[in-house]
Write an enzyme that holds these catalytic residues in place. Structure first.
Site, PDB file in Angstrom:
ATOM      1  N   GLY A  78      81.820  20.307  88.114  1.00  0.00           N
ATOM      2  CA  GLY A  78      82.214  19.859  86.782  1.00  0.00           C
ATOM      3  C   GLY A  78      81.655  18.504  86.420  1.00  0.00           C
ATOM      4  N   GLY A  79      82.548  17.520  86.277  1.00  0.00           N
ATOM      5  CA  GLY A  79      82.134  16.207  85.803  1.00  0.00           C
ATOM      6  C   GLY A  79      82.179  16.153  84.288  1.00  0.00           C
ATOM      7  N   ASP A 116      85.605  20.132  95.592  1.00  0.00           N
ATOM      8  CA  ASP A 116      86.269  19.143  94.750  1.00  0.00           C
ATOM      9  C   ASP A 116      86.104  19.604  93.301  1.00  0.00           C
ATOM     10  OD1 ASP A 116      87.378  16.369  94.210  1.00  0.00           O
ATOM     11  OD2 ASP A 116      85.437  16.141  93.210  1.00  0.00           O
ATOM     12  N   ASP A 118      86.300  18.590  89.377  1.00  0.00           N
ATOM     13  CA  ASP A 118      86.350  17.460  88.451  1.00  0.00           C
ATOM     14  C   ASP A 118      86.329  18.010  87.015  1.00  0.00           C
ATOM     15  OD1 ASP A 118      86.133  15.095  87.085  1.00  0.00           O
ATOM     16  OD2 ASP A 118      84.219  14.488  87.938  1.00  0.00           O
ATOM     17  N   GLU A 120      87.170  17.686  83.366  1.00  0.00           N
ATOM     18  CA  GLU A 120      87.478  16.653  82.374  1.00  0.00           C
ATOM     19  C   GLU A 120      87.472  17.254  80.964  1.00  0.00           C
ATOM     20  OE1 GLU A 120      85.232  12.992  83.001  1.00  0.00           O
ATOM     21  OE2 GLU A 120      84.979  13.472  85.126  1.00  0.00           O
ATOM     22  N   TYR A 121      88.629  17.776  80.479  1.00  0.00           N
ATOM     23  CA  TYR A 121      89.985  17.717  81.045  1.00  0.00           C
ATOM     24  C   TYR A 121      90.717  19.001  80.679  1.00  0.00           C
ATOM     25  CZ  TYR A 121      88.943  12.704  81.107  1.00  0.00           C
ATOM     26  OH  TYR A 121      88.355  11.482  81.317  1.00  0.00           O
ATOM     27  N   THR A 194      90.453   5.878  88.271  1.00  0.00           N
ATOM     28  CA  THR A 194      91.080   4.679  87.713  1.00  0.00           C
ATOM     29  C   THR A 194      89.996   3.701  87.249  1.00  0.00           C
ATOM     30  OG1 THR A 194      91.373   4.043  90.031  1.00  0.00           O
ATOM     31  CG2 THR A 194      93.311   4.823  88.879  1.00  0.00           C
ATOM     32  N   TYR A 195      89.187   4.212  86.315  1.00  0.00           N
ATOM     33  CA  TYR A 195      88.135   3.395  85.697  1.00  0.00           C
ATOM     34  C   TYR A 195      87.866   3.941  84.303  1.00  0.00           C
ATOM     35  CZ  TYR A 195      85.851   6.927  88.754  1.00  0.00           C
ATOM     36  OH  TYR A 195      85.523   8.049  89.451  1.00  0.00           O
ATOM     37  N   ASP A 196      86.933   3.308  83.596  1.00  0.00           N
ATOM     38  CA  ASP A 196      86.688   3.622  82.178  1.00  0.00           C
ATOM     39  C   ASP A 196      87.918   3.347  81.315  1.00  0.00           C
ATOM     40  OD1 ASP A 196      84.129   4.285  82.772  1.00  0.00           O
ATOM     41  OD2 ASP A 196      84.438   6.452  82.779  1.00  0.00           O
TER      42      ASP A 196
END
Length: 354
Positions: A78-79, A116, A118, A120-121, A194-196
């Site tokens: 993903g990403g 994993d 990822d 979003e979202y 926990t960024y952006d």
């Protein structure tokens, strides 16, 4: 769990989309996991967008186990750019089974250690054009259940533990759109992005540990972690995100101090990464480094050019690692390896967890 397993994890996202990976650049002994970014979602399947390149990268990453036999290699699906098809791919039970099988087949074929996700979202807009629907909330959980079942089959085949992790939004609306308390049962680690954390109005921090008193914002790593624990996620599965890249902003001509001043535009927003910042910009060329002691977050401000840069440095990383140890979290992860080629921040993580 043996006490040896209690050492915090250090998960590095390594990108394959930029080309072939040079493993000489990766300090495998300082990592516990590498998440290979990214695998696409196409025709409701996990899909290698460039199979020749990805296959070669998996081979190269596997050689790092000679340096660190305990290193775990995962595919990250993903990403930001490749999350548009998740909602369709996990819409029904049979689609979820097919998607789970396609994901696990990739790690089976390439001798990897886990998956994993990822996305979003789920249930909310990520990149423009992404498909999302209310059913995502439940399907997100059911997807993990399906993947876990497929991983269990692979565990029996190989006699080796296979991991399932996810990267999630480090903000409260992610929790209202998912069932993290339920989903966590299928997951080994939950990597909080926990960024952006920045707005387009006032210059704020993009990866702050705590809230700032100078600039009030809804988001911080601490707030996210407390919210996830409250939602039913065990602290031992929570992995805190560290940014190896910066966010650059151009402020109004009357900007005085940087933090809290009005933004004119984003300037080369993503930046060149921490190695470049440290070697070329911090306290150089008119850029002064400031520390927001409340937020445990640094920033650069150039009073002449009105440029503002928010990032993680050794001091903020040391504070994050200390928080992880104090609160018995799973560990840390970072986006992404090549943004700090000289390993300044990874060295700090190693030192903090010694």
């Amino acid at each position: 769990m043996k006490t040896a397993d209690k050492k915090p994890v250090v998960i590095g996202y390594v990108t394959g989309y930029s080309g072939l990976i040079n493993t000489d650049d990766i300090a495998a002994e300082k990592l516990t996991h590498i998440n290979y970014a990214f695998v696409n979602v196409k025709n409701n399947q996990a899909y290698l967008d460039n199979e020749i390149r990805d296959t070669e990268n998996f081979k190269r990453l596997n050689t790092l186990k000679l340096k660190n036999p305990n290193l775990q290699l995962l595919i990250s699906i993903g990403g930001w750019s490749w999350s548009e098809n998740f909602s369709n791919a996990v819409l029904t039970d049979s689609l979820r089974k097919g998607f789970a099988k396609s994901a696990v087949d990739i790690i089976r074929k390439h001798n990897l250690d886990g998956v994993d996700i990822d996305w979003e979202y789920p249930s909310m807009q990520g990149e423009e054009g992404n498909v999302y629907r209310p059913e995502d909330k439940e399907n997100f959980t059911l997807m993990f259940e399906s993947i876990r079942k497929e991983l269990d089959v692979l565990e029996k085949e190989t006699g080796k533990k296979k991991l399932l992790t996810t990267a999630t939004g480090g903000f409260s609306s992610f929790l209202t759109n998912t069932e993290m308390g339920k989903a966590q049962k299928y997951l080994d680690y939950i990597n909080l992005m926990t960024y952006d954390y920045y707005s387009w109005k006032q210059a704020g921090h993009h990866t702050n540990l705590y809230s700032s008193k100078t600039y009030l914002s809804d988001n911080s790593a601490d707030k996210a972690i407390i919210a996830y624990i409250k939602a039913g996620v065990p602290s031992s599965k929570i992995v805190m995100g560290i940014a190896f890249y910066e966010r650059n902003l151009k402020l109004n001509s009357n900007a005085q101090k940087g933090l809290g001043d009005t933004i004119l535009s984003s300037a080369n927003n993503y930046g060149k990464g921490y190695t470049f910042l440290k070697d070329s910009l911090i306290n150089k060329k008119g850029f002064i480094e400031y520390k927001d002691k409340d937020a445990k977050a640094p920033f650069l401000f150039n009073a002449q050019t009105k440029q503002y840069i928010s990032y993680d440095n050794e001091w903020s990383v040391a504070n994050k690692c200390k928080y992880v140890l104090k609160n018995k979290l799973g560990g840390v992860m970072f986006w992404e390896y090549s943004s700090d080629k000289k390993g300044y921040l990874l060295d700090q993580i190693t030192k903090s967890f010694k």
